[in-house]
Design a protein around this motif. Structure first.
Motif, PDB file in Angstrom:
ATOM      1  N   ASP A 195       0.801  -1.226   0.000  1.00  0.00           N
ATOM      2  CA  ASP A 195       0.000   0.000   0.000  1.00  0.00           C
ATOM      3  C   ASP A 195       0.834   1.277   0.000  1.00  0.00           C
ATOM      4  O   ASP A 195       0.284   2.380   0.076  1.00  0.00           O
ATOM      5  CB  ASP A 195      -0.934   0.016   1.201  1.00  0.00           C
ATOM      6  N   GLU A 196       2.134   1.187  -0.113  1.00  0.00           N
ATOM      7  CA  GLU A 196       2.977   2.373   0.039  1.00  0.00           C
ATOM      8  C   GLU A 196       2.741   3.412  -1.059  1.00  0.00           C
ATOM      9  O   GLU A 196       2.622   4.614  -0.770  1.00  0.00           O
ATOM     10  CB  GLU A 196       4.447   1.957   0.074  1.00  0.00           C
ATOM     11  N   TRP A 197       2.701   2.963  -2.308  1.00  0.00           N
ATOM     12  CA  TRP A 197       2.479   3.931  -3.378  1.00  0.00           C
ATOM     13  C   TRP A 197       1.116   4.612  -3.247  1.00  0.00           C
ATOM     14  O   TRP A 197       0.992   5.837  -3.453  1.00  0.00           O
ATOM     15  CB  TRP A 197       2.581   3.256  -4.741  1.00  0.00           C
ATOM     16  N   GLU A 198       0.095   3.864  -2.897  1.00  0.00           N
ATOM     17  CA  GLU A 198      -1.231   4.453  -2.722  1.00  0.00           C
ATOM     18  C   GLU A 198      -1.207   5.517  -1.629  1.00  0.00           C
ATOM     19  O   GLU A 198      -1.793   6.605  -1.787  1.00  0.00           O
ATOM     20  CB  GLU A 198      -2.244   3.362  -2.383  1.00  0.00           C
ATOM     21  N   LEU A 199      -0.530   5.218  -0.522  1.00  0.00           N
ATOM     22  CA  LEU A 199      -0.425   6.201   0.563  1.00  0.00           C
ATOM     23  C   LEU A 199       0.328   7.441   0.119  1.00  0.00           C
ATOM     24  O   LEU A 199      -0.030   8.570   0.486  1.00  0.00           O
ATOM     25  CB  LEU A 199       0.269   5.551   1.768  1.00  0.00           C
ATOM     26  N   PRO A 209      -1.961   5.772  -9.972  1.00  0.00           N
ATOM     27  CA  PRO A 209      -2.115   4.917 -11.151  1.00  0.00           C
ATOM     28  C   PRO A 209      -2.112   3.450 -10.745  1.00  0.00           C
ATOM     29  O   PRO A 209      -1.817   3.092  -9.606  1.00  0.00           O
ATOM     30  CB  PRO A 209      -0.884   5.263 -11.989  1.00  0.00           C
ATOM     31  N   LYS A 210      -2.409   2.612 -11.700  1.00  0.00           N
ATOM     32  CA  LYS A 210      -2.320   1.185 -11.448  1.00  0.00           C
ATOM     33  C   LYS A 210      -0.846   0.803 -11.317  1.00  0.00           C
ATOM     34  O   LYS A 210      -0.045   1.071 -12.210  1.00  0.00           O
ATOM     35  CB  LYS A 210      -2.971   0.405 -12.590  1.00  0.00           C
ATOM     36  N   ILE A 211      -0.513   0.198 -10.177  1.00  0.00           N
ATOM     37  CA  ILE A 211       0.880  -0.132  -9.895  1.00  0.00           C
ATOM     38  C   ILE A 211       1.156  -1.554 -10.376  1.00  0.00           C
ATOM     39  O   ILE A 211       0.611  -2.520  -9.845  1.00  0.00           O
ATOM     40  CB  ILE A 211       1.198  -0.005  -8.397  1.00  0.00           C
TER      41      ILE A 211
END
Length: 292
Positions: A195-199, A209-211
């Motif tokens: 969840d790091e990129w979303e945070l 974006p879609k990771i």
């Protein structure tokens, strides 16, 4: 009973006699006369106000009181002997097995270890790096430095450093990044904390974006890929200060998130050795990292 009045000679005579099952064999081990052993044990029984042995034709038999006392003394004398065995050439010697997540080792600890070794030359530090997955007991470690929230069952955990995460990239990739939305045009490397990129995008007030980038279990490996211009990664930038200072990595945006800390951990069930205490106190006294 006050500690200055503990009858060490008598307790040692009792421990040996109970283990040997004989005053005669105890006297041989202690290199004294049988009468001296008997005198020490009589004095101990008088001091405690109880009988520790029953003298039988077949030898010594421990009473309930003696049975309760004996293992405590054996363990205590063994621990004392173990410590005394570590004094070589008039200096305390002990090996400390330290497990540490690779990012912390390369980005913070290794450059500071000469100071510890200069201050505590009697501690032989053995370093084992890992990817933040470690089992202290199974791996025979005394200490483990790991990243997380500090909640590990059965472990003491002392906080060391908070190292925020932020996107890092190569100088070439940085030229194409003007806003957080521009990150979507590049591979975004991921750690096992999904969840790091979303945070981070939430903190940057930008759509996530879609990771779909590769998943890594090592921040150092991600940094190597990033430096080669193959993508962008969320990394604890304090741990890569040298690469940032030399321009090998670039921090394109000031936005950062905090998802945990580095912690020094050791088993609650295992008494802290002198070397463990020395290392722990030394590390907790180190200056925190500064912003890059």
């Amino acid at each position: 009973m006050d500690r200055p009045n503990i009858p060490l000679n008598a307790l040692r005579a009792f421990e040996v006699a109970a283990r040997q099952g004989s005053f005669t064999r105890a006297a041989i081990e202690l290199r004294v006369t049988q009468a001296a052993v008997s005198h020490q044990l009589i004095a101990l029984e008088e001091l405690l106000g109880t009988t520790l042995f029953l003298r039988t034709p077949k030898g010594l038999v421990l009473t309930d009181e003696g049975t309760a006392l004996h293992p405590v003394l054996t363990q205590s004398f063994d621990r004392i002997g173990s410590v005394l065995d570590r004094f070589l050439d008039g200096r305390y010697q002990e090996t400390l097995n330290l497990g540490v997540v690779t990012t912390f080792a390369t980005g913070y600890l290794i450059e500071r270890l000469p100071d510890f070794q200069a201050k505590h030359p009697g501690v032989n530090l053995r370093l084992f790096t890992n990817n933040n997955r470690v089992d202290i007991a199974k791996e025979g470690l005394d200490i483990a430095i790991r990243f997380g929230e500090g909640l590990w069952p059965g472990l003491h955990a002392a906080p060391l450093l908070t190292t925020p995460l932020t996107p890092l990239c190569s100088p070439e990739v940085a030229q194409s990044l003007k806003t957080p939305q521009d990150l979507a045009g590049h591979p975004l490397f991921r750690s096992y904390r999904s969840d790091e990129w979303e945070l981070w995008f939430q903190q940057a007030a930008a759509p996530c974006p879609k990771i779909e980038g590769p998943v890594f279990d090592s921040s150092v490996a991600m940094a190597d890929m990033v430096e080669a211009g193959l993508g962008i990664a969320l990394l604890p930038y304090h741990m890569f200060a040298r690469r940032l200072a030399t321009g090998r990595l670039i921090r394109p945006f000031p936005t950062e998130i905090t998802t945990g800390k580095y912690w020094l951990t050791h088993l609650k069930s295992k008494p802290a050795t002198p070397a463990l205490t020395l290392f722990k106190n030394w590390l907790l006294a180190q200056e925190p990292v500064t912003s890059t």
